[in-house]
Write a protein that holds these residues in place. Structure first.
Motif, PDB file in Angstrom:
ATOM      1  N   CYS A 285       0.837  -1.203   0.000  1.00 56.82           N
ATOM      2  CA  CYS A 285       0.000   0.000   0.000  1.00 56.82           C
ATOM      3  C   CYS A 285       0.867   1.247   0.000  1.00 56.82           C
ATOM      4  O   CYS A 285       1.944   1.261   0.593  1.00 56.82           O
ATOM      5  CB  CYS A 285      -0.888   0.024   1.242  1.00 56.82           C
ATOM      6  SG  CYS A 285      -2.043  -1.340   1.316  1.00 56.82           S
ATOM      7  N   HIS A 286       0.381   2.276  -0.662  1.00 55.99           N
ATOM      8  CA  HIS A 286       1.039   3.565  -0.594  1.00 55.99           C
ATOM      9  C   HIS A 286      -0.004   4.649  -0.860  1.00 55.99           C
ATOM     10  O   HIS A 286      -1.038   4.388  -1.461  1.00 55.99           O
ATOM     11  CB  HIS A 286       2.201   3.671  -1.577  1.00 55.99           C
ATOM     12  CG  HIS A 286       1.803   3.668  -3.015  1.00 55.99           C
ATOM     13  ND1 HIS A 286       1.459   2.516  -3.682  1.00 55.99           N
ATOM     14  CD2 HIS A 286       1.690   4.669  -3.915  1.00 55.99           C
ATOM     15  CE1 HIS A 286       1.164   2.814  -4.930  1.00 55.99           C
ATOM     16  NE2 HIS A 286       1.281   4.113  -5.105  1.00 55.99           N
ATOM     17  N   THR A 287       0.284   5.814  -0.357  1.00 60.12           N
ATOM     18  CA  THR A 287      -0.602   6.947  -0.576  1.00 60.12           C
ATOM     19  C   THR A 287      -0.117   7.688  -1.806  1.00 60.12           C
ATOM     20  O   THR A 287       1.084   7.847  -2.001  1.00 60.12           O
ATOM     21  CB  THR A 287      -0.570   7.904   0.637  1.00 60.12           C
ATOM     22  OG1 THR A 287      -0.969   7.150   1.784  1.00 60.12           O
ATOM     23  CG2 THR A 287      -1.499   9.067   0.445  1.00 60.12           C
ATOM     24  N   THR A 288      -1.040   8.132  -2.604  1.00 59.62           N
ATOM     25  CA  THR A 288      -0.659   8.812  -3.829  1.00 59.62           C
ATOM     26  C   THR A 288      -1.699   9.859  -4.192  1.00 59.62           C
ATOM     27  O   THR A 288      -2.806   9.846  -3.681  1.00 59.62           O
ATOM     28  CB  THR A 288      -0.497   7.801  -4.985  1.00 59.62           C
ATOM     29  OG1 THR A 288      -0.109   8.506  -6.154  1.00 59.62           O
ATOM     30  CG2 THR A 288      -1.779   7.057  -5.249  1.00 59.62           C
ATOM     31  N   THR A 289      -1.334  10.731  -5.073  1.00 59.50           N
ATOM     32  CA  THR A 289      -2.268  11.735  -5.584  1.00 59.50           C
ATOM     33  C   THR A 289      -2.644  11.393  -7.020  1.00 59.50           C
ATOM     34  O   THR A 289      -2.911  12.269  -7.818  1.00 59.50           O
ATOM     35  CB  THR A 289      -1.639  13.143  -5.540  1.00 59.50           C
ATOM     36  OG1 THR A 289      -0.417  13.114  -6.280  1.00 59.50           O
ATOM     37  CG2 THR A 289      -1.368  13.579  -4.117  1.00 59.50           C
ATOM     38  N   ALA A 290      -2.673  10.108  -7.317  1.00 64.15           N
ATOM     39  CA  ALA A 290      -2.955   9.668  -8.684  1.00 64.15           C
ATOM     40  C   ALA A 290      -4.414   9.902  -9.060  1.00 64.15           C
ATOM     41  O   ALA A 290      -5.303   9.808  -8.228  1.00 64.15           O
ATOM     42  CB  ALA A 290      -2.620   8.190  -8.847  1.00 64.15           C
ATOM     43  N   ALA A 291      -4.627  10.212 -10.319  1.00 68.78           N
ATOM     44  CA  ALA A 291      -5.975  10.244 -10.885  1.00 68.78           C
ATOM     45  C   ALA A 291      -6.195   8.868 -11.502  1.00 68.78           C
ATOM     46  O   ALA A 291      -5.291   8.286 -12.086  1.00 68.78           O
ATOM     47  CB  ALA A 291      -6.072  11.325 -11.947  1.00 68.78           C
ATOM     48  N   VAL A 292      -7.411   8.333 -11.356  1.00 65.22           N
ATOM     49  CA  VAL A 292      -7.700   6.995 -11.857  1.00 65.22           C
ATOM     50  C   VAL A 292      -8.712   7.078 -12.987  1.00 65.22           C
ATOM     51  O   VAL A 292      -9.705   7.798 -12.887  1.00 65.22           O
ATOM     52  CB  VAL A 292      -8.225   6.092 -10.727  1.00 65.22           C
ATOM     53  CG1 VAL A 292      -8.532   4.706 -11.248  1.00 65.22           C
ATOM     54  CG2 VAL A 292      -7.210   6.019  -9.599  1.00 65.22           C
ATOM     55  N   PHE A 293      -8.446   6.344 -14.050  1.00 66.16           N
ATOM     56  CA  PHE A 293      -9.307   6.326 -15.224  1.00 66.16           C
ATOM     57  C   PHE A 293      -9.581   4.884 -15.632  1.00 66.16           C
ATOM     58  O   PHE A 293      -8.808   3.995 -15.312  1.00 66.16           O
ATOM     59  CB  PHE A 293      -8.630   7.022 -16.417  1.00 66.16           C
ATOM     60  CG  PHE A 293      -8.225   8.431 -16.141  1.00 66.16           C
ATOM     61  CD1 PHE A 293      -9.123   9.464 -16.334  1.00 66.16           C
ATOM     62  CD2 PHE A 293      -6.947   8.733 -15.701  1.00 66.16           C
ATOM     63  CE1 PHE A 293      -8.755  10.775 -16.078  1.00 66.16           C
ATOM     64  CE2 PHE A 293      -6.566  10.039 -15.450  1.00 66.16           C
ATOM     65  CZ  PHE A 293      -7.481  11.060 -15.638  1.00 66.16           C
ATOM     66  N   THR A 294     -10.654   4.666 -16.336  1.00 68.64           N
ATOM     67  CA  THR A 294     -10.895   3.388 -16.999  1.00 68.64           C
ATOM     68  C   THR A 294     -10.620   3.618 -18.477  1.00 68.64           C
ATOM     69  O   THR A 294     -11.195   4.518 -19.091  1.00 68.64           O
ATOM     70  CB  THR A 294     -12.346   2.915 -16.808  1.00 68.64           C
ATOM     71  OG1 THR A 294     -12.574   2.762 -15.414  1.00 68.64           O
ATOM     72  CG2 THR A 294     -12.580   1.591 -17.489  1.00 68.64           C
ATOM     73  N   VAL A 295      -9.724   2.822 -19.033  1.00 66.19           N
ATOM     74  CA  VAL A 295      -9.319   2.982 -20.423  1.00 66.19           C
ATOM     75  C   VAL A 295      -9.877   1.821 -21.248  1.00 66.19           C
ATOM     76  O   VAL A 295      -9.739   0.659 -20.870  1.00 66.19           O
ATOM     77  CB  VAL A 295      -7.774   3.016 -20.532  1.00 66.19           C
ATOM     78  CG1 VAL A 295      -7.335   3.092 -21.974  1.00 66.19           C
ATOM     79  CG2 VAL A 295      -7.217   4.182 -19.731  1.00 66.19           C
ATOM     80  N   ALA A 296     -10.547   2.149 -22.341  1.00 68.04           N
ATOM     81  CA  ALA A 296     -11.066   1.129 -23.249  1.00 68.04           C
ATOM     82  C   ALA A 296      -9.945   0.698 -24.190  1.00 68.04           C
ATOM     83  O   ALA A 296      -9.295   1.530 -24.810  1.00 68.04           O
ATOM     84  CB  ALA A 296     -12.246   1.668 -24.040  1.00 68.04           C
ATOM     85  N   LEU A 297      -9.732  -0.611 -24.289  1.00 66.36           N
ATOM     86  CA  LEU A 297      -8.694  -1.163 -25.151  1.00 66.36           C
ATOM     87  C   LEU A 297      -9.344  -2.068 -26.192  1.00 66.36           C
ATOM     88  O   LEU A 297     -10.370  -2.703 -25.927  1.00 66.36           O
ATOM     89  CB  LEU A 297      -7.708  -2.002 -24.325  1.00 66.36           C
ATOM     90  CG  LEU A 297      -7.024  -1.291 -23.158  1.00 66.36           C
ATOM     91  CD1 LEU A 297      -6.266  -2.303 -22.310  1.00 66.36           C
ATOM     92  CD2 LEU A 297      -6.092  -0.223 -23.673  1.00 66.36           C
ATOM     93  N   SER A 298      -8.759  -2.122 -27.372  1.00 67.77           N
ATOM     94  CA  SER A 298      -9.257  -3.050 -28.392  1.00 67.77           C
ATOM     95  C   SER A 298      -8.076  -3.575 -29.198  1.00 67.77           C
ATOM     96  O   SER A 298      -7.109  -2.865 -29.447  1.00 67.77           O
ATOM     97  CB  SER A 298     -10.281  -2.374 -29.299  1.00 67.77           C
ATOM     98  OG  SER A 298      -9.708  -1.293 -29.970  1.00 67.77           O
ATOM     99  N   ASP A 299      -8.194  -4.833 -29.583  1.00 71.83           N
ATOM    100  CA  ASP A 299      -7.155  -5.495 -30.362  1.00 71.83           C
ATOM    101  C   ASP A 299      -7.553  -5.472 -31.835  1.00 71.83           C
ATOM    102  O   ASP A 299      -8.711  -5.228 -32.179  1.00 71.83           O
ATOM    103  CB  ASP A 299      -7.003  -6.940 -29.869  1.00 71.83           C
ATOM    104  CG  ASP A 299      -5.729  -7.601 -30.379  1.00 71.83           C
ATOM    105  OD1 ASP A 299      -4.959  -6.946 -31.102  1.00 71.83           O
ATOM    106  OD2 ASP A 299      -5.504  -8.776 -30.054  1.00 71.83           O
ATOM    107  N   ALA A 300      -6.607  -5.739 -32.698  1.00 74.80           N
ATOM    108  CA  ALA A 300      -6.877  -5.749 -34.133  1.00 74.80           C
ATOM    109  C   ALA A 300      -7.925  -6.800 -34.507  1.00 74.80           C
ATOM    110  O   ALA A 300      -8.643  -6.643 -35.486  1.00 74.80           O
ATOM    111  CB  ALA A 300      -5.586  -6.002 -34.910  1.00 74.80           C
ATOM    112  N   ASP A 301      -8.037  -7.869 -33.679  1.00 75.05           N
ATOM    113  CA  ASP A 301      -9.020  -8.916 -33.981  1.00 75.05           C
ATOM    114  C   ASP A 301     -10.416  -8.590 -33.442  1.00 75.05           C
ATOM    115  O   ASP A 301     -11.330  -9.397 -33.540  1.00 75.05           O
ATOM    116  CB  ASP A 301      -8.551 -10.273 -33.455  1.00 75.05           C
ATOM    117  CG  ASP A 301      -8.543 -10.355 -31.932  1.00 75.05           C
ATOM    118  OD1 ASP A 301      -8.912  -9.373 -31.245  1.00 75.05           O
ATOM    119  OD2 ASP A 301      -8.165 -11.417 -31.409  1.00 75.05           O
TER     120      ASP A 301
END
Length: 78
Positions: A10-26
């Protein structure tokens, strides 16, 4: 790093969190949680990977983002 048992770091951070959509060539699609740290300046006493050196940037000059592992946990305030 894989371990044969549960390990919590565990660590404390000031990170912003996002959900990233990924797609493959297939056409395969997935969503991945991503954390963007606004300041990656090393903190005394905490093991540090010199990521800013690998990226060729000055610590604190740009955010550094990474995907969270598949079984990773993230706790945050509302």
């Amino acid at each position: 790093m894989p371990y044969p048992y549960a390990v919590f770091g565990c660590h404390t951070t000031t990170a912003a969190v996002f959900t990233v959509a990924l797609s493959d060539a297939d056409g395969t699609k997935a969503e991945a949680p991503t954390a963007c740290h606004k300041d990656v300046t090393p903190v005394a006493g905490i093991p540090w990977v010199p990521i800013h050196e690998k990226l060729g940037v000055t610590p604190g000059s740009v955010p550094v983002c990474h995907f969270l592992p598949q079984d990773g946990k993230l706790w945050m305030r509302n």
